[in-house]
Every structure is written in C-alpha cells, then in structure tokens.
Design a protein around this motif. Structure first.
Motif: not given
Length: 396
Positions: A260-265
């Motif tokens: 998904t977002y690499g932990g940014a979301a």
C-alpha cells in the motif's frame, strides 16, 4: 503538523518468499476469471479466497473457491510451476520443476455465500466486515509517498535487468528500504538506503553487490536526493546466497504495508492478494485509493486519506471519512458527501465502476498495488483520475 522529519519505507521483490505466495494466489484469481471468460461462466459469480505457503521445494495452496469446474488441481499445479519459473527460481532449494505441490482448495462456505450473493430484492453484500483506507499525495507524479514509490522502482529496475540477462549474478529475492529527510513537509534527501539482494555467485561480497546495484539506483532516484551524506547498506549481513522460500518460508498476505503506502497512511489490516473483488478488503481499498487520488489530482488537497467501512452481507458502506491533513481547499464534510454521490460504493458498484471482474490481478502482486499506470486492458483501473473534473465542478 510536523514539517521536518525522517520517514522510512521498504519494498520487497517478486522473488521474496511472501511475494512468491502473493503471485501464486493472484494467479489463481486470474485463472478463475480467465476460465470464466472462456467458458461463458458468469464472472460475477466467481469467488476466490486462495492462500499459499511456500518453503523449501514445497508449495501448498488452500482456501475457498467457486467458479468453473475445469479449474482443478492439475490446472492450478501447472499455474504454480509456471509462476515460479517466471519469477526465476531454478535453484537447488526451490525449483519450479522439482518442487512438490499440495492442493487444498474447496468450495466456498454456503453460510458466507448466502450473506454475500444478491437474491430477489437483496443487493449483493460485502464479503466481510472491515475498514479500508486509500491515500494520495503530491510527492511523486503518481501521487504516492516518495519513500515507498522509489523503494518499489529500485527493485523493479533491478528485476528488469536480471530478467533480460544483463545481471546474471543477481537472484530473484531482494529487499529495499529508503529513509527520506523531509523539509517543510517535502522530501529533499535520502539519508539511508538499504538493499539486500540475493546473488547467484556465492563468492560475491557486499561491495561486489553494491557495484552491481548502485548504477540502477541512481537511474531511478531523483539525482539530488542521493548525496555524499547518504549512507548505503548493501547486503549488510555480508552474503545473501540462499534466498526465496528455501531461505525463509513465505505466506500470502504478509506484506500489506509494502502493498500500500509504506506506512505513510493507515491500513485497515486486510491483505489483497488471492481475493476476488467481492472481498472489500481488496476492492474497497482500491476504491478508496481511486477517490483519494482523484481528490489530489483535482487540486482539492495536497494529501488525502479516505476511510471506508463495511459489514458482511450489507451492501452500503457504513461510513466514509475524508481527511485532507490541513491541505484541503474544500470542507471535508462536503467532500465526503460528494464522494458518495459520484461513485456507487456498494461492492457491485465498485466492481462495475472499476471493471474488476477480469484477470488483472497477478501483475499487482509485487511492487505495490498503487502508483502504477492504468492499463488498456483494465489493469490498475483504480489509478485513473477520470473523476477529477467532476469533483471540481461539484465542489466549485
């Protein structure tokens, strides 16, 4: 809101043990849809929840399915061997030709089916309860967070060069990790880069592997982000000869942050691979990304997070939440209202809008489900920005 900070994301290659399993599970989804097309079976009735385990010269497939009867153990075994061969595994401990295969797929539960299938005046319900998130931001042209975007692109480039024969000493298994420094909320520098890459020549040192991979990293990453202060960690254990499922057991669905977002979301917790699009874990997460990306593409925010929630057997989403992280140009409550109006977020509505009942899933299994170009055959349809103009008009 913090403006200056370090943030890290990682990616893994198509040859990572968990990604081998994601690929096989998604190949099974595609096989059901492809066979349905060929045999005139209604693709709306296809149901797949396929899990894969891979270890030393062994692949096990289990789960629940419904679809054309011709999709059987023999067909799935051939699919498994073809996928493993395509990834590039011909090593002693994991070889497409020599691995043993166990088939444990069975019919979908009737109890689940009665809650999900449309019947009479009852609309098709969600395949499970859960929460799903979508995210977009202006950090890259694909409206993805920069650390995960470039972590993916590095491994994609290395895999491409390995596959074309330009780097025969590289094996299929690899991981990358980027730590980025942000100033005023914008990515400006990579402070740390980690690459662990399997090598097929046991004599190679970490320095040897760095000499192979560094030119490709520099091709992919914006030039001014790699500086003399960037710390490189290439094969930091010293050797990475034994790789793939021979070195580490793989399972479907264990790389959800990579996907998904690499932990940014935020992440709702449900994995994507191996699931047909009646499972909102997958389809609603795609819809949430689609909506968030169109909000950002419309210039209504620099960052946008969308949350959707569902109950099993219930068609309408229980909630839709939008957060523009202080960067929005419109009222968020009004944005939520408009998003519900311009897209049918019932499971059937999502599938029809994004045309998800087709064999488009194996290609999503590595290098992220988001931030990829929408394709002519319907692949990555959730990356289109065709709602942007409608959103701008509705919120003008």
């Amino acid at each position: 809101m913090r403006k200056d900070y370090l943030f890290t994301s990682e990616s893994v290659s198509e040859g990572h043990p968990d990604k081998v399993c994601d690929r096989i599970s998604d190949e099974i989804v595609d096989l059901f849809f492809r066979t349905a097309e060929e045999e005139g079976y209604d693709p709306a009735l296809v149901r797949v929840a396929a899990e894969t385990l891979a270890t030393t010269n062994k692949v096990v497939v289990a789960g629940e399915v419904r679809g054309p009867a011709s999709v059987n153990a023999e067909a799935v075994e051939q699919l498994v061997r073809d996928a493993v061969k395509d990834i590039g595994y011909e090593q002693e401990g994991f070889h497409w030709e020599n691995l043993s295969f166990e088939y444990l797929l069975h019919e979908q539960s009737a109890d689940i089916a009665q809650g999900v299938d449309a019947a009479g005046n009852k609309d098709e319900g969600a395949g499970d309860q859960g929460i799903m998130f979508g995210y977009a931001c202006t950090e890259t042209p694909d409206l993805m967070p920069a650390p995960i975007h470039y972590a993916h692109r590095i491994l994609q480039r290395l895999a491409y060069m390995r596959r074309k024969g330009a780097e025969p000493k590289l094996g299929p298994d690899a991981k990358s990790q980027l730590t980025m420094r942000y100033e005023d909320g914008k990515p400006v520098e990579i402070t740390q880069i980690v690459i662990s890459h399997q090598h097929l020549d046991e004599s190679l040192t970490s320095d040897d592997v760095r000499a192979i991979v560094e030119p490709y990293v520099r091709e992919v990453v914006p030039g001014d982000w790699l500086t003399e202060n960037t710390a490189w960690h290439v094969n930091p254990t010293g050797k990475f000869f034994i790789g793939g499922p021979d070195g580490d057991c793989g399972l479907t669905g264990r790389k959800i942050i990579v996907d998904t977002y690499g932990g940014a979301a935020p992440h709702g917790g449900g994995a994507f691979s191996g699931k047909d699009p009646t499972k909102v874990d997958r389809s609603a997460a795609y819809a949430a990304r689609y909506l968030a990306k169109n909000v950002v593409a419309a210039g209504l925010a620099e960052k946008c997070t969308i949350q959707l929630s569902y109950a099993i057997g219930v068609a309408e989403p229980l909630s839709l939440y939008a957060d523009t992280h202080g960067t929005g140009e419109v009222d968020e409550a009004r944005l939520e209202q408009v998003l519900r109006e311009i897209m049918d977020l019932r499971p059937r509505g999502i599938r029809e809008h994004l045309k998800l009942n087709r064999p488009i899933y194996a290609r999503t299994a590595a290098y992220g489900h988001f931030g990829r170009p929408a394709e002519k055959d319907g692949g990555f349809s959730w990356e289109r920005i065709d709602l942007a103009d409608e959103l701008k008009r509705a919120l003008a």
